[in-house]
Enzyme design. Structure first.
Site, mmCIF file in Angstrom:
data_model
loop_
_atom_site.group_PDB
_atom_site.id
_atom_site.type_symbol
_atom_site.label_atom_id
_atom_site.label_comp_id
_atom_site.label_asym_id
_atom_site.label_seq_id
_atom_site.Cartn_x
_atom_site.Cartn_y
_atom_site.Cartn_z
ATOM 1 N N ASP A 11 -3.830 3.129 71.807
ATOM 2 C CA ASP A 11 -2.647 3.194 70.949
ATOM 3 C C ASP A 11 -2.925 4.320 69.956
ATOM 4 O O ASP A 11 -3.812 4.207 69.110
ATOM 5 C CB ASP A 11 -2.471 1.844 70.239
ATOM 6 C CG ASP A 11 -1.275 1.836 69.290
ATOM 7 O OD1 ASP A 11 -0.793 2.920 68.919
ATOM 8 O OD2 ASP A 11 -0.850 0.727 68.911
ATOM 9 N N HIS A 18 5.618 -0.544 66.325
ATOM 10 C CA HIS A 18 4.670 -0.747 67.426
ATOM 11 C C HIS A 18 5.397 -0.947 68.759
ATOM 12 O O HIS A 18 4.850 -1.540 69.678
ATOM 13 C CB HIS A 18 3.807 -1.986 67.159
ATOM 14 C CG HIS A 18 2.838 -1.846 66.020
ATOM 15 N ND1 HIS A 18 1.657 -1.145 66.123
ATOM 16 C CD2 HIS A 18 2.875 -2.336 64.749
ATOM 17 C CE1 HIS A 18 0.995 -1.217 64.977
ATOM 18 N NE2 HIS A 18 1.721 -1.925 64.119
ATOM 19 N N ASP A 131 0.812 -5.216 76.622
ATOM 20 C CA ASP A 131 0.960 -4.875 75.202
ATOM 21 C C ASP A 131 1.266 -6.132 74.392
ATOM 22 O O ASP A 131 1.895 -7.062 74.891
ATOM 23 C CB ASP A 131 2.068 -3.837 75.001
ATOM 24 C CG ASP A 131 2.100 -3.318 73.566
ATOM 25 O OD1 ASP A 131 0.998 -3.157 72.977
ATOM 26 O OD2 ASP A 131 3.196 -3.093 73.028
ATOM 27 N N TYR A 228 -9.186 -6.117 61.278
ATOM 28 C CA TYR A 228 -8.034 -5.951 62.156
ATOM 29 C C TYR A 228 -7.588 -4.502 62.186
ATOM 30 O O TYR A 228 -7.381 -3.889 61.158
ATOM 31 C CB TYR A 228 -6.854 -6.822 61.710
ATOM 32 C CG TYR A 228 -5.693 -6.704 62.683
ATOM 33 C CD1 TYR A 228 -5.597 -7.553 63.776
ATOM 34 C CD2 TYR A 228 -4.734 -5.713 62.534
ATOM 35 C CE1 TYR A 228 -4.571 -7.426 64.687
ATOM 36 C CE2 TYR A 228 -3.703 -5.579 63.442
ATOM 37 C CZ TYR A 228 -3.629 -6.438 64.522
ATOM 38 O OH TYR A 228 -2.615 -6.307 65.426
ATOM 39 N N LYS A 231 -4.292 -4.734 68.178
ATOM 40 C CA LYS A 231 -4.789 -5.681 69.171
ATOM 41 C C LYS A 231 -5.314 -4.918 70.371
ATOM 42 O O LYS A 231 -4.835 -3.838 70.690
ATOM 43 C CB LYS A 231 -3.631 -6.599 69.562
ATOM 44 C CG LYS A 231 -4.057 -7.983 69.950
ATOM 45 C CD LYS A 231 -4.621 -8.769 68.794
ATOM 46 C CE LYS A 231 -5.081 -10.136 69.315
ATOM 47 N NZ LYS A 231 -5.740 -10.916 68.305
ATOM 48 N N ASP A 232 -6.308 -5.525 71.033
ATOM 49 C CA ASP A 232 -6.961 -4.859 72.155
ATOM 50 C C ASP A 232 -6.134 -5.055 73.403
ATOM 51 O O ASP A 232 -6.471 -5.877 74.238
ATOM 52 C CB ASP A 232 -8.337 -5.462 72.360
ATOM 53 C CG ASP A 232 -8.620 -6.508 71.305
ATOM 54 O OD1 ASP A 232 -9.213 -6.140 70.303
ATOM 55 O OD2 ASP A 232 -8.191 -7.669 71.465
ATOM 56 N N ASP A 233 -5.020 -4.349 73.495
ATOM 57 C CA ASP A 233 -4.137 -4.521 74.645
ATOM 58 C C ASP A 233 -4.850 -4.058 75.910
ATOM 59 O O ASP A 233 -5.200 -2.890 76.020
ATOM 60 C CB ASP A 233 -2.843 -3.742 74.394
ATOM 61 C CG ASP A 233 -2.076 -4.347 73.235
ATOM 62 O OD1 ASP A 233 -1.943 -5.582 73.218
ATOM 63 O OD2 ASP A 233 -1.612 -3.607 72.359
HETATM 64 P P1 13P Z 1 -0.376 -3.243 68.628
HETATM 65 O O1 13P Z 1 -1.730 -3.884 68.748
HETATM 66 O O2 13P Z 1 0.319 -3.190 69.974
HETATM 67 O O3 13P Z 1 -0.454 -1.917 67.956
HETATM 68 O O4 13P Z 1 0.541 -4.202 67.768
HETATM 69 C C1 13P Z 1 0.150 -4.446 66.459
HETATM 70 C C2 13P Z 1 1.059 -5.320 65.685
HETATM 71 O O5 13P Z 1 0.735 -5.607 64.571
HETATM 72 C C3 13P Z 1 2.320 -5.807 66.255
HETATM 73 O O6 13P Z 1 3.018 -6.613 65.343
HETATM 74 MG MG MG Z 2 0.384 -0.229 67.655
HETATM 75 MG MG MG Z 3 -0.242 -2.139 71.687
#
Ligand code: 13P
Ligand code: MG
Ligand code: MG
Ligand code: 13P
Length: 364
Positions: A11, A18, A131, A228, A231-233
């Site tokens: 990302d 996002h 995602d 944080y 997130k580790d998509d």
């Molecule tokens: P991502 O991990 O896909 O960037 O999403 C973060 C987030 O806070 C979504 O609400």
């Molecule tokens: Mg993001």
């Molecule tokens: Mg993401």
């Protein structure tokens, strides 16, 4: 011929918020990989996105963990981050946790799934990308694919699948691994993979001939960064047909919107919704979490495809159920089990709140 499949993602900035990737980032990545292909470093590539994650799908002959390939991915993401900063995209460079490349992108933010294969006469490969999810989100679907005869008819019917599969499990907290053979060790296997936030399926191998069947990314950004940072998509590569499950058996687990970690602020449980690539644009409460699957026939390292495997009306009910589950969970608002338990909360003001109220707690 031995071919390496590398799927590396990051990302590097969202459009808008996002919810998606700006076309300029994909274009920048395509230019970078086209130059690498012209220079002979990689043999083929495909650039795509799932939500706000930029996906580099590459073939080459350099093996897994190859420094030049990882360097190419790192440079591609860095150049893209520059584009994202100019457009002031959201969270530009979000997953680029290191200041400089140091030999391998693992542990530096991007997610990686790789496998080296001897190309079969016909080599159908499915690339899954998700995602608003988390490492470990593939545990349940991989179990269904490779172990559950109610999902995979071939486990019963096809002689090459009858021997079962070998699972490589990573304990991402203690940095250790263990192997389990299925079907005979499924109870031991389930004891661990039922906790996907800690134990993730890294690889699956055929016990018929030892060949690799599946590889997934298991990076946990928060464990890398200590806080944080998104997130580790994750991504995953699954080979199909012959000694592996058929394409339809690999896809079948996604009929059910399994509840996984991710969604809003990476701090909620929500249903994983199988969608076409063009629908991988999480909107409602930054979700619900999405999974896409692109299918390729690999031919002398060329990626013949993609076919967008969830772009089909047979997944409509799965999506409808995901929306119903999303409604139900959303009504819980800030209550568990929609919101993650306290110890899993990452994006949160919890430490500050605790600090502020320090003097007000009295013993019972
Ligand atoms: P991502 O991990 O896909 O960037 O999403 C973060 C987030 O806070 C979504 O609400
Ligand atoms: Mg993001
Ligand atoms: Mg993401
Ligand atoms: P075909 O007969 O269409 O090749 O399909 C065989 C199969 O195994 C489908 O799962």
């Amino acid at each position: 011929m031995k071919v390496t499949l590398s799927v590396i993602k990051a990302d590097i900035g969202g459009w808008v918020g996002h919810s998606a990737i700006h076309p300029a980032l994909e274009e920048s990545a395509r230019q970078s990989l086209a130059a690498a292909k012209a220079g002979g470093l990689i043999l083929d590539y495909f650039v795509t996105s799932c939500g706000d994650d930029l996906q580099l799908i590459m073939t080459h002959t350099k093996g897994v963990d190859s420094e030049p390939i990882h360097h190419l991915a790192w440079d591609t993401f860095m150049t893209g981050t520059g584009v994202a900063k100019k457009l002031k995209l959201y969270g530009a460079g979000q997953d680029m946790l290191a200041d400089a490349f140091s030999g391998n992108v693992k542990g530096q933010g991007p997610g990686v799934a790789e496998m080296e294969i001897e190309e079969r006469t016909s080599e159908p490969v499915l690339i899954f990308m998700a995602d608003k999810t988390s490492a470990g989100s593939w545990n349940l679907p991989l179990y269904k694919m490779f172990v559950d005869p109610f999902n995979t008819a071939g486990l019963v019917i096809a002689p090459q699948l009858h021997a079962g599969f070998r699972f490589e499990i990573h304990d991402i907290r203690e940095h250790r691994k263990i192997f389990f053979d299925t079907p005979e060790e499924i109870y031991d296997l389930l004891m661990f993979i039922g906790t996907p936030s800690r134990f993730t399926i890294k690889h699956v191998f055929s016990r018929h001939d030892g060949t690799i069947a599946a590889a997934s990314s298991t990076e946990r950004l928060s464990l890398i960064a200590g806080k944080y940072v998104g997130k580790d998509d994750p991504v995953m590569i699954v080979r199909s047909q012959h000694q592996f499950p058929a394409v339809g058996e690999v896809l079948e687990p996604f009929r059910y919107p399994w509840i996984i970690e991710g969604w809003m602020r990476g701090s909620h449980y929500g249903p994983l919704m199988a969608v076409a690539q063009k629908q991988a644009t999480p909107a409602r409460f930054d979700g619900p979490p999405r999974v896409i699957c692109l299918g390729f026939q690999v031919s002398d390292a060329r990626l013949i495809g993609p076919r967008d495997m969830f772009d089909d009306p047979s997944w409509d009910e799965a999506r409808r159920e995901a929306n119903l589950l999303a409604d139900h969970l959303r009504r819980h608002g800030p209550f568990e089990p929609h919101r993650l338990p306290l110890e899993e909360m990452e994006y949160t003001t919890l430490p500050q709140t605790m600090d502020k109220l320090k003097g007000r707690w009295k013993p019972l």
